[in-house]
Structures are given as C-alpha cells and as structure tokens.
Design a protein around this motif. Structure first.
Motif, PDB file in Angstrom:
ATOM      1  N   THR B  46       3.866  11.741  85.652  1.00 19.16           N
ATOM      2  CA  THR B  46       4.540  11.443  86.917  1.00 19.16           C
ATOM      3  C   THR B  46       5.989  11.913  86.875  1.00 19.16           C
ATOM      4  O   THR B  46       6.685  11.863  87.873  1.00 19.16           O
ATOM      5  N   ASP B  57      -0.001  13.183  94.772  1.00 16.58           N
ATOM      6  CA  ASP B  57       0.716  12.050  95.352  1.00 16.58           C
ATOM      7  C   ASP B  57       1.508  12.491  96.586  1.00 16.58           C
ATOM      8  O   ASP B  57       1.622  11.747  97.558  1.00 16.58           O
ATOM      9  N   CYS B  77      -9.914   4.659  87.616  1.00 20.81           N
ATOM     10  CA  CYS B  77      -8.957   3.716  88.198  1.00 20.81           C
ATOM     11  C   CYS B  77      -9.640   2.851  89.251  1.00 20.81           C
ATOM     12  O   CYS B  77      -9.422   1.627  89.307  1.00 20.81           O
ATOM     13  N   THR B  89      -4.286  -1.416  89.370  1.00 21.07           N
ATOM     14  CA  THR B  89      -4.074  -0.514  90.495  1.00 21.07           C
ATOM     15  C   THR B  89      -3.537   0.813  89.994  1.00 21.07           C
ATOM     16  O   THR B  89      -2.759   0.867  89.042  1.00 21.07           O
ATOM     17  N   ARG B  91      -1.767   2.558  91.816  1.00 20.77           N
ATOM     18  CA  ARG B  91      -0.510   2.751  92.545  1.00 20.77           C
ATOM     19  C   ARG B  91       0.430   1.573  92.336  1.00 20.77           C
ATOM     20  O   ARG B  91       0.816   0.888  93.275  1.00 20.77           O
ATOM     21  N   GLY B  94       3.588   1.524  94.414  1.00 23.19           N
ATOM     22  CA  GLY B  94       3.435   2.413  95.559  1.00 23.19           C
ATOM     23  C   GLY B  94       3.045   3.839  95.220  1.00 23.19           C
ATOM     24  O   GLY B  94       2.195   4.412  95.874  1.00 23.19           O
ATOM     25  N   ARG B  95       3.645   4.402  94.179  1.00 22.51           N
ATOM     26  CA  ARG B  95       3.342   5.792  93.854  1.00 22.51           C
ATOM     27  C   ARG B  95       2.094   5.893  92.982  1.00 22.51           C
ATOM     28  O   ARG B  95       1.796   4.998  92.203  1.00 22.51           O
ATOM     29  N   LEU B  96       1.402   7.006  93.148  1.00 29.07           N
ATOM     30  CA  LEU B  96       0.214   7.243  92.331  1.00 29.07           C
ATOM     31  C   LEU B  96       0.633   7.383  90.870  1.00 29.07           C
ATOM     32  O   LEU B  96       1.430   8.252  90.513  1.00 29.07           O
ATOM     33  N   ASP B  97       0.130   6.498  90.029  1.00 26.49           N
ATOM     34  CA  ASP B  97       0.481   6.532  88.609  1.00 26.49           C
ATOM     35  C   ASP B  97      -0.668   5.973  87.784  1.00 26.49           C
ATOM     36  O   ASP B  97      -0.723   4.786  87.495  1.00 26.49           O
TER      37      ASP B  97
END
Lengths: 199, 280
Positions: B46, B57, B77, B89, B91, B94-97
């Motif tokens: 990321t 993302d 995931c 999660t 995310r 909030g961010r795709l991780d």
C-alpha cells in the motif's frame, strides 16, 4: 559505535521491580552488562567479551542509528547495574533466566546479542547464551519501563507473569512467534538472535 | 542452512534442515522463495502507488485486470470477513489494505516452494508468523516459542508442531502499537496483549489471528468453533487463556540435567515411549 547504556534487567522479579530502580548509566562501550548468575553469586562475566562481541555486529549499530540509543533510550534502558552496583540480594535471582548463567562459565559457550530496537514501549535488546547449539540462557539488556501504560500493566500483571512466563532456556525452541515486527524491530527479536546463532 | 530476507516491511527467516549451506538445490529454492516474496511485496504494497492494490484502490484498474494473486487474496479477505462476522476487513480505516492476509499467505506459499524443491524439513518465519514443514531433526517436532507480549525476551508458551499443527500466527500490539482496529467501533482493539493461533495453514491462522485480536476475549468462543484452529491469548493485564486443543508443549522440567533413563524404556530399541516425531 557509541552505546549509551547496556544494563541488565532482572527478569525473575518482573518489570515492576525495575520501576523502583534509578536509571544507571554506563557509557563505556567496552563495559558490557554484567551477567548475573542464577544462583547466589553475582559474578560479572566480562571475560566473555570476545564471544559476545561476535554477535554484537552491524545490527546493533543500525539500530542505534535509527534511534535506539537516543538520550531517551538511555534512560529507557533503565536497570540495575546488577552485581557491579551493589544491587540488593534480590538481584541475584537473575538477569539470565534459567540455569544457563552457570553454564556461561564454561568454555565453548557464547553469547549472542541482538540489536537495539524501539518498540512502542521503548527500546528493547536481548541477548542469548548458547552452549553448543542449545540456548541455555537469555538476558534482557534493555526493556522499557517509562510509560504510564507500562506501569499499569506491570502492577496488575506481575503475579500472573511470574507464573506464566517461560524462559527461552527451558523452552528449547527452534523459532519464535510474536506480534509482527518491523524490519528494524527484527534486530531486537529473539528470532534474530536465533538466526545469528545458527542454532 | 539459514537465510534472512528483509521484505514486506519485515524480516523473513528461512531455516532449512538437513542440507549443506551450499547445497545447490536448496540455494536455488531459497532464491525462488525470496523472489516470490518480493513479487508479492510489489503487488500488494500500500506504500507503492504503482502496486496492483494501490491501482485497484484508486479505481485505475478493475479486479479482473489484477494479477490472479490479487484476486485470490481478495477472495481470502472476503472469506475471513464472513468467517469472523465482520471483525476482519480488507479495508481497515477505509483504504484497501489486505496486508493482514497477505503475509501469512505469502509465507505459506514460500514454504510450499521449498517443499516442491524437495526441502521437506524447514521453517519459514515471516515477522513472527510461522509455517513449518517436516521436522527440525529426526524424531523431534518443531518447537515454536511464543514471545511474551508484556515481557521482552520471555516466552508465554511453546507450541509443539505435529499433525494438523504446522502454522503459528500471533497478532498483538507490542511491536507496532495499537494498529488493529475493531471495525465495529472504529477504535483500536485493546482487550488482548496478543493472541496466537495454531493450525495447519498460515494463511488461515494469520487472517484469523488478526480478526481474533480485534474481538478481544470474545475470540475464545469464536476460535473454539473454528475447525482445525486453536488459540492462546495473553490479555492486556497479563492473564492468559487457551482453547482446549491448543498444542502447547509440556514444560521442560530440567533441561540442564541429563535425562533420567527409565529401566522400563531401556529394555530394547522397540520400546515405546520415547519414539515418534510427535513427542515434544
């Protein structure tokens, strides 16, 4: 390489007792921490300087550069000066956990020092003692003790920790699992000491 | 032979037994495993704006355009999220991780690369998450120490590898601070100091360890309901608990003293008791 502090933590009586100790500064780089025997005598073992030096390689310097030996680090590495500083009788219960300290007097044993790394709780450094390929002792050279959070944890945790914690000496482990370390944090990890030692 | 590679923001330690340090097969297999880990890093980082995960993302590529590894991870995931009732999660914040799944998965894959090359007896430790294979020495299982989260240098328990137990993953805050969020509250999870999951697959154990850490003490019941997984936890106050099947090694009583030979066991080589790789 200029290391601010190497001090010995008394693992057998837990972190709480540390809080009552005054930070003790040792600045000479050649002045390695005394290794205290598990038994009653607290001899310093500076005669092991040669072998301990082997493990004390680049990693330590890297970690120091990254802040492990900052002025904060030097006080964070608080501990007693163990035998050398006229520590109380309880100190002799051991900075080396387990009976490995007595084995440390034999030839053929060696100690491997991990680098210093900053964890969220402060700088941490460990050292393992090997007899041949077997881990016979472990010393925590630096451990954090400063934050309020640690204080709370230690006060509540001490009785349980004394029962639950194992020394690496008695554990005869091949590898170590733990909360994910960063690349820098690895330098201070038990796994790093095991890797260096090629146990 | 041993190798430490700094990749994916951590150090990955390889420990291959039964091979000389310059064994060409081992050297090549390790090189393959290491380059795989770097490929994974490039795909999933990321921190790299050009990584597949970063592009995805930002909506600059579609999931269909991603490498198959990314698709596989995203499915993992989703599975972990479903299994944990939303505690896992992809995310966090909030961010795709998907990092929480990637490392365990990558280390398990690296282990598989070694095994495919014939290196049956090895251990791969990726930043404290471990996949073992075979045994470290004839007749002896891998012994995995679990670092005590509140006592640097001490161990909280030792896991004995064996049938169904070849992966050990630990989640906690000791190294990186309270970075695991409870997705239901948005706050850092603080009930546990660390939780260790033992099972067969590091992919599964690692993902579940992250979710279990977010759950806190509730993880105990949750893990008991997961087939093939067991947990050991140290709470924030230093207490510990474990699920009934947790493969803790029995304490070694007196390692310094020579083993006491029992007359009953020394009658012959066929005597039962001290044999078998499952003995810790």
């Amino acid at each position: 390489m200029r290391r601010a502090v190497l001090a010995v933590m008394v693992t057998a009586i837990g972190l709480v007792l540390l809080l009552s100790f005054k930070p003790h500064q040792i600045t000479a780089t050649t002045d390695r921490p005394a290794l205290v025997a598990q038994g009653d005598d607290p001899p310093t073992r500076n005669d092991q300087g040669d072998t301990r030096g082997t493990g004390d390689t680049r990693g330590t310097g890297d970690a120091d550069d990254s802040g492990g030996a900052s002025p904060g680090g030097s006080t964070g590495g608080s501990s007693s000066g163990s035998g050398r500083n006229g520590g109380s009788a309880t100190l002799s219960s051991g900075s080396w956990t387990g009976g490995g300290a007595t084995a440390g007097a034999r030839t053929g044993d060696r100690a491997v020092t991990g680098g210093v790394a900053d964890t969220v709780y402060g700088p941490v450094q460990v050292q393992i003692l090997l007899s041949g390929r077997k881990v016979t002792g472990i010393a925590v050279l630096r451990a954090p003790d400063r934050s309020r959070r640690d204080l709370a944890i230690n006060d509540e945790a001490l009785p349980l920790l004394n029962q639950e914690a194992l020394s690496a000496q008695s554990a005869q482990i091949d590898t170590v699992s733990g909360a994910t370390y960063t690349s820098e944090g690895y330098l201070a990890s038990l796994q790093s000491a095991l890797d260096k030692a090629h146990v | 032979m041993r190798l430490v590679e700094h990749v994916m923001g951590t150090a990955v330690s390889f420990d291959v037994r039964g091979r000389e340090p310059d064994d060409p097969v081992a050297v090549r297999a390790l090189a393959d495993a290491v380059s795989f880990l770097h490929e994974v890093d490039a795909m999933f980082s990321t921190y790299r704006p050009g990584s597949a995960v970063s592009l995805l993302d930002r909506g600059e590529i579609t999931p269909a355009e991603c490498p198959p590894e990314v698709t596989e991870i995203l499915e993992l995931c989703a599975e972990a999220s479903r299994l944990s009732g939303g505690y896992f999660t992809a995310r966090p914040g909030g961010r795709l991780d998907p990092s929480a799944v990637v490392k365990g998965w990558a280390v398990e894959r690296a282990s598989r690369i070694l095994r495919s090359a014939g290196l049956h007896d090895h251990c791969v430790n990726g930043g404290g998450d471990i996949q073992t294979s075979g045994s470290p020495a004839p007749g002896r299982p891998w012994r995995v120490g679990v670092a005590h989260p509140l006592r640097p240098g001490a161990l909280a328990v030792v896991v004995c590898a064996g049938p169904g137990v070849s992966a050990v993953a630990t989640s906690g805050t000791a190294e990186r601070g309270p970075h695991i969020l409870d997705p239901h509250t948005g706050r850092p999870a603080t009930g546990l100091a660390s939780i260790t999951l033992a099972g067969e697959s590091l992919t599964v154990a690692d993902a579940c360890a992250t979710a279990a850490f977010a759950m806190g003490d509730a993880a105990r019941e949750w893990v008991e309901g997961l087939p093939g997984l067991d947990a050991f936890a140290v709470t924030a106050t230093g207490a510990t608990w474990r699920t009934p099947g947790f493969p803790a090694a029995p304490p070694v009583l007196s390692p310094a003293s020579p083993p006491v030979s029992s007359p009953a066991l020394s009658t012959g080589p066929s005597g039962v008791g001290a044999r078998g790789p499952g003995r810790c």
